[in-house]
Motif scaffolding. Structure first.
Motif, mmCIF file in Angstrom:
data_model
loop_
_atom_site.group_PDB
_atom_site.id
_atom_site.type_symbol
_atom_site.label_atom_id
_atom_site.label_comp_id
_atom_site.label_asym_id
_atom_site.label_seq_id
_atom_site.Cartn_x
_atom_site.Cartn_y
_atom_site.Cartn_z
ATOM 1 N N MET A 148 100.345 12.238 31.442
ATOM 2 C CA MET A 148 99.431 12.426 30.306
ATOM 3 C C MET A 148 98.336 13.410 30.682
ATOM 4 O O MET A 148 98.174 13.728 31.869
ATOM 5 N N GLU A 149 97.623 13.864 29.678
ATOM 6 C CA GLU A 149 96.651 14.922 29.928
ATOM 7 C C GLU A 149 95.437 14.434 30.704
ATOM 8 O O GLU A 149 94.751 15.200 31.341
ATOM 9 N N MET A 150 95.150 13.170 30.620
ATOM 10 C CA MET A 150 93.963 12.661 31.319
ATOM 11 C C MET A 150 94.346 11.608 32.349
ATOM 12 O O MET A 150 95.492 11.147 32.386
ATOM 13 N N GLY A 151 93.368 11.254 33.175
ATOM 14 C CA GLY A 151 93.596 10.209 34.171
ATOM 15 C C GLY A 151 94.172 10.754 35.467
ATOM 16 O O GLY A 151 94.397 11.947 35.606
ATOM 17 N N PRO A 152 94.407 9.860 36.433
ATOM 18 C CA PRO A 152 94.907 10.282 37.746
ATOM 19 C C PRO A 152 96.350 10.791 37.658
ATOM 20 O O PRO A 152 97.057 10.483 36.687
ATOM 21 N N PRO A 153 96.805 11.570 38.656
ATOM 22 C CA PRO A 153 98.181 12.077 38.622
ATOM 23 C C PRO A 153 99.185 10.925 38.545
ATOM 24 O O PRO A 153 98.964 9.865 39.136
ATOM 25 N N GLU A 154 100.284 11.178 37.831
ATOM 26 C CA GLU A 154 101.292 10.136 37.621
ATOM 27 C C GLU A 154 101.782 9.564 38.956
ATOM 28 O O GLU A 154 102.019 8.362 39.090
ATOM 29 N N LYS A 155 101.924 10.430 39.960
ATOM 30 C CA LYS A 155 102.533 9.961 41.210
ATOM 31 C C LYS A 155 101.690 8.908 41.952
ATOM 32 O O LYS A 155 102.230 8.134 42.733
ATOM 33 N N ILE A 156 100.408 8.861 41.686
ATOM 34 C CA ILE A 156 99.616 7.828 42.382
ATOM 35 C C ILE A 156 99.380 6.584 41.509
ATOM 36 O O ILE A 156 98.789 5.607 41.946
ATOM 37 N N ARG A 157 99.857 6.634 40.271
ATOM 38 C CA ARG A 157 99.681 5.457 39.392
ATOM 39 C C ARG A 157 100.633 4.339 39.807
ATOM 40 O O ARG A 157 101.707 4.620 40.347
ATOM 41 N N ILE A 158 100.276 3.108 39.523
ATOM 42 C CA ILE A 158 101.108 1.957 39.879
ATOM 43 C C ILE A 158 101.701 1.389 38.590
ATOM 44 O O ILE A 158 100.960 1.062 37.658
ATOM 45 N N ALA A 159 103.013 1.234 38.573
ATOM 46 C CA ALA A 159 103.677 0.733 37.368
ATOM 47 C C ALA A 159 103.243 -0.698 37.064
ATOM 48 O O ALA A 159 103.015 -1.503 37.987
ATOM 49 N N GLU A 160 103.160 -0.983 35.791
ATOM 50 C CA GLU A 160 102.767 -2.333 35.352
ATOM 51 C C GLU A 160 103.682 -3.394 35.961
ATOM 52 O O GLU A 160 103.218 -4.471 36.376
ATOM 53 N N GLN A 161 104.970 -3.098 36.018
ATOM 54 C CA GLN A 161 105.938 -4.048 36.575
ATOM 55 C C GLN A 161 105.599 -4.397 38.033
ATOM 56 O O GLN A 161 105.673 -5.560 38.449
ATOM 57 N N THR A 162 105.167 -3.390 38.786
ATOM 58 C CA THR A 162 104.790 -3.609 40.192
ATOM 59 C C THR A 162 103.581 -4.542 40.266
ATOM 60 O O THR A 162 103.533 -5.455 41.095
ATOM 61 N N VAL A 163 102.620 -4.331 39.383
ATOM 62 C CA VAL A 163 101.427 -5.194 39.388
ATOM 63 C C VAL A 163 101.830 -6.630 39.043
ATOM 64 O O VAL A 163 101.368 -7.593 39.666
ATOM 65 N N GLN A 164 102.727 -6.757 38.063
ATOM 66 C CA GLN A 164 103.192 -8.109 37.681
ATOM 67 C C GLN A 164 103.847 -8.797 38.885
ATOM 68 O O GLN A 164 103.616 -9.981 39.129
ATOM 69 N N GLU A 165 104.662 -8.048 39.631
ATOM 70 C CA GLU A 165 105.322 -8.624 40.808
ATOM 71 C C GLU A 165 104.285 -9.032 41.861
ATOM 72 O O GLU A 165 104.389 -10.085 42.479
ATOM 73 N N GLN A 166 103.282 -8.196 42.045
ATOM 74 C CA GLN A 166 102.231 -8.520 43.022
ATOM 75 C C GLN A 166 101.466 -9.779 42.592
ATOM 76 O O GLN A 166 101.091 -10.607 43.437
ATOM 77 N N LEU A 167 101.265 -9.927 41.277
ATOM 78 C CA LEU A 167 100.555 -11.121 40.771
ATOM 79 C C LEU A 167 101.377 -12.378 41.042
ATOM 80 O O LEU A 167 100.838 -13.407 41.478
ATOM 81 N N LEU A 168 102.685 -12.291 40.812
ATOM 82 C CA LEU A 168 103.562 -13.445 41.068
ATOM 83 C C LEU A 168 103.569 -13.767 42.564
ATOM 84 O O LEU A 168 103.458 -14.930 42.967
ATOM 85 N N GLN A 169 103.655 -12.719 43.370
ATOM 86 C CA GLN A 169 103.674 -12.879 44.830
ATOM 87 C C GLN A 169 102.410 -13.581 45.327
ATOM 88 O O GLN A 169 102.437 -14.340 46.287
ATOM 89 N N THR A 170 101.306 -13.341 44.639
ATOM 90 C CA THR A 170 100.032 -13.932 45.062
ATOM 91 C C THR A 170 99.825 -15.323 44.454
ATOM 92 O O THR A 170 98.826 -15.982 44.747
ATOM 93 N N GLY A 171 100.722 -15.724 43.587
ATOM 94 C CA GLY A 171 100.641 -17.087 43.053
ATOM 95 C C GLY A 171 99.897 -17.213 41.740
ATOM 96 O O GLY A 171 99.581 -18.326 41.308
ATOM 97 N N PHE A 172 99.625 -16.097 41.089
ATOM 98 C CA PHE A 172 99.013 -16.190 39.748
ATOM 99 C C PHE A 172 100.081 -16.631 38.747
ATOM 100 O O PHE A 172 101.264 -16.401 38.950
ATOM 101 N N HIS A 173 99.641 -17.279 37.669
ATOM 102 C CA HIS A 173 100.601 -17.694 36.648
ATOM 103 C C HIS A 173 100.108 -17.248 35.261
ATOM 104 O O HIS A 173 99.020 -16.685 35.128
ATOM 105 N N THR A 174 100.913 -17.532 34.269
ATOM 106 C CA THR A 174 100.612 -17.158 32.879
ATOM 107 C C THR A 174 100.197 -15.672 32.797
ATOM 108 O O THR A 174 99.119 -15.332 32.291
ATOM 109 N N ILE A 175 101.068 -14.840 33.309
ATOM 110 C CA ILE A 175 100.796 -13.397 33.279
ATOM 111 C C ILE A 175 101.090 -12.882 31.865
ATOM 112 O O ILE A 175 102.168 -13.112 31.325
#
Ligand SMILES: C[S@@+](CC[C@H](N)C(=O)[O-])C[C@H]1O[C@@H](n2cnc3c(N)ncnc32)[C@H](O)[C@@H]1O
Length: 191
Positions: A148-175
């Motif tokens: 996209m035209e704004m924000g940090p370069p795409e290559k350093i962004r973290i996919a939402e799916q990855t964040v969801q996996e990290q949340l599960l790994q850390t024991g968060f629920h009701t994501i």
């Protein structure tokens, strides 16, 4: 990790630009939080207080701890946040994976536009868990991983799916994916 992922404090005008409200409106985000928005808040990566200040003005909020690792950002908030704001916003210098606040203090911990800058995201999620009360809420908002035209370069962004996996790994629920912002994902998770 080099410092290239980290926000350059010389670009602070980007964080204070009111036009951000068109796509990342604090009032809309607050509304999206519903009942989770209350009590004691910890803002990790507070920057210039773009979210800490309006969130602190909500009647249901007792206090916002505005934490940042960057000395220039901390100094900017100390110099620029008005005294009346400072009664509810406490500015906290923090380190990469640690926030110097007590365990189980917060009703809501949030990290906005920060996840892609973290050196050790899972360690930081553990830190968020430590700071939250049982059943407290974590809010993560970050740039969608696409070009996209704004924000940090795409290559350093973290996919939402990855964040969801990290949340599960850390024991968060009701994501929950709130899917209400055009350029960002907005996830909440319960401790
Ligand atoms: C892109 S800015 C976003 C600021 C604010 N959340 C906003 O959206 O207006 C990211 C901020 O996080 C800070 N930061 C980077 N790594 C951090 C960490 N591990 N803990 C706390 N703050 C961090 C940076 O110094 C910067 O102020």
């Amino acid at each position: 990790m080099g410092d290239s992922k980290k926000f350059d404090p010389k670009k602070i005008h980007k964080l204070t630009d009111p036009s951000r409200k068109k796509f990342q409106d604090p009032a809309l985000i607050w509304q999206g939080l519903g009942k989770a928005g209350k009590g004691i808040l910890v803002d990790i990566g507070a920057g210039a207080g773009f979210f800490a200040v309006p969130f602190s003005q909500q009647a249901a909020v007792h206090k916002v701890y505005a934490c940042d690792t960057s000395e220039p950002m901390i100094a900017w908030m100390q110099e620029n946040l008005e005294q009346d704001i400072r009664t509810k916003v406490e500015i906290v210098p923090s380190s990469e994976n640690h926030v110097p606040l007590q365990d189980a203090l917060a009703d809501l911990v949030y990290m906005i536009n920060l996840h892609h800058e973290l050196d050790a995201p899972v360690q930081m999620l553990e830190e968020c868990k430590r700071l939250l009360k049982p059943e407290g809420t974590l809010l993560i908002i970050d740039w969608k991983k696409k070009a996209m035209e704004m924000g940090p370069p795409e290559k350093i962004r973290i996919a939402e799916q990855t964040v969801q996996e990290q949340l599960l790994q850390t024991g968060f629920h009701t994501i929950t994916n709130h899917d209400m912002l055009p350029y960002h994902y907005m996830l909440t998770a319960v401790r």
